[in-house]
Scaffold this motif. Structure first.
Motif, PDB file in Angstrom:
ATOM      1  N   ALA A 106     -13.050 107.808 -19.498  1.00 29.57           N
ATOM      2  CA  ALA A 106     -13.177 109.041 -20.270  1.00 29.57           C
ATOM      3  C   ALA A 106     -12.865 108.804 -21.742  1.00 29.57           C
ATOM      4  O   ALA A 106     -13.477 109.418 -22.618  1.00 29.57           O
ATOM      5  N   ALA A 107     -11.912 107.912 -22.028  1.00 31.02           N
ATOM      6  CA  ALA A 107     -11.597 107.593 -23.425  1.00 31.02           C
ATOM      7  C   ALA A 107     -12.791 106.926 -24.106  1.00 31.02           C
ATOM      8  O   ALA A 107     -13.113 107.232 -25.260  1.00 31.02           O
ATOM      9  N   LEU A 108     -13.468 106.018 -23.391  1.00 29.02           N
ATOM     10  CA  LEU A 108     -14.669 105.398 -23.942  1.00 29.02           C
ATOM     11  C   LEU A 108     -15.738 106.451 -24.181  1.00 29.02           C
ATOM     12  O   LEU A 108     -16.388 106.471 -25.243  1.00 29.02           O
ATOM     13  N   GLY A 109     -15.930 107.347 -23.210  1.00 30.36           N
ATOM     14  CA  GLY A 109     -16.916 108.402 -23.383  1.00 30.36           C
ATOM     15  C   GLY A 109     -16.607 109.304 -24.560  1.00 30.36           C
ATOM     16  O   GLY A 109     -17.510 109.699 -25.307  1.00 30.36           O
ATOM     17  N   HIS A 110     -15.342 109.614 -24.745  1.00 30.17           N
ATOM     18  CA  HIS A 110     -14.912 110.444 -25.871  1.00 30.17           C
ATOM     19  C   HIS A 110     -15.341 109.812 -27.196  1.00 30.17           C
ATOM     20  O   HIS A 110     -15.909 110.480 -28.069  1.00 30.17           O
TER      21      HIS A 110
END
Length: 204
Positions: A106-110
């Motif tokens: 999710a951090a990468l997607g953010h």
């Protein structure tokens, strides 16, 4: 793929992109409704600059998560110069921050999504590496898209540049990263999507 290394690389690349922007580009609107480039950049680094107890207090003060993120993004965008906003990404490339759910994916997607929120309306040729895109595309779920208000009922996403598709129905075609934006509720500029359903996912 080493996802934490990918996150660090993404943040450094986005810092470089921000460093190259002209002053007027910092005030350009992004794919995030109501936010300019400076608000998106401020939001991207919020997790690095605010300790968790402060975030909780700000959520209570703003009476909700979305109100809090909007208020802090606008406040910090006004207070911090562009160079500091870019530096916050570079200096915290290896910061272990993650969103409340989803972990490092999710951090990468953010980071990827908000980088494209900036690059696409500015017409910048930002190409997210394939390995990062595949992690995010392969992680798409109906529940996740519903959170972002996305309805793909009767629509099948088909990437032009990767061997990837999602869903069933009328084909909506575009680059993999543009389709990722669609799956996260973004409305894209005209001409980026092809297929009968394109009007549903295009900016007015």
């Amino acid at each position: 793929m080493d996802i934490r290394a990918a996150i660090a690389a993404e943040r450094r690349e986005l810092a470089h992109l921000l460093d190259a922007l002209a002053p007027e580009q910092w005030d350009a609107l992004t794919l995030c409704t109501g936010w300019r480039v400076r608000e998106v950049a401020a939001h991207m680094s919020m997790g690095f600059r605010y300790p968790f107890p402060r975030v909780v207090a700000e959520v209570v003060r703003a009476r909700g998560l979305h109100r809090m993120t909007d208020r802090l993004a606008r406040k910090d965008a006004a207070a911090l110069p562009p160079a500091a906003l870019a530096a916050a990404l570079r200096d915290h490339a290896h910061h272990p921050w993650t969103p409340p759910v989803g972990g490092f994916t999710a951090a990468l997607g953010h980071d990827v999504l908000h980088g494209l929120d900036i690059a696409v309306p500015l017409g910048l040729d930002r190409r997210v590496p394939e390995d990062r895109l595949r992690v995010l595309l392969d992680g798409l779920t109906p529940r996740g898209m519903k959170f972002f208000g996305v309805d793909l009922d009767g629509v099948a996403l088909h990437a032009d540049d990767l061997d990837w598709s999602y869903g069933t129905g009328d084909p909506l075609r575009g680059s993999a990263q543009d389709l990722l934006l669609v799956a996260f509720g973004r409305k894209l500029p005209p001409g980026r999507l092809r297929g009968a359903p394109r009007a549903r996912f295009a900016a007015a």
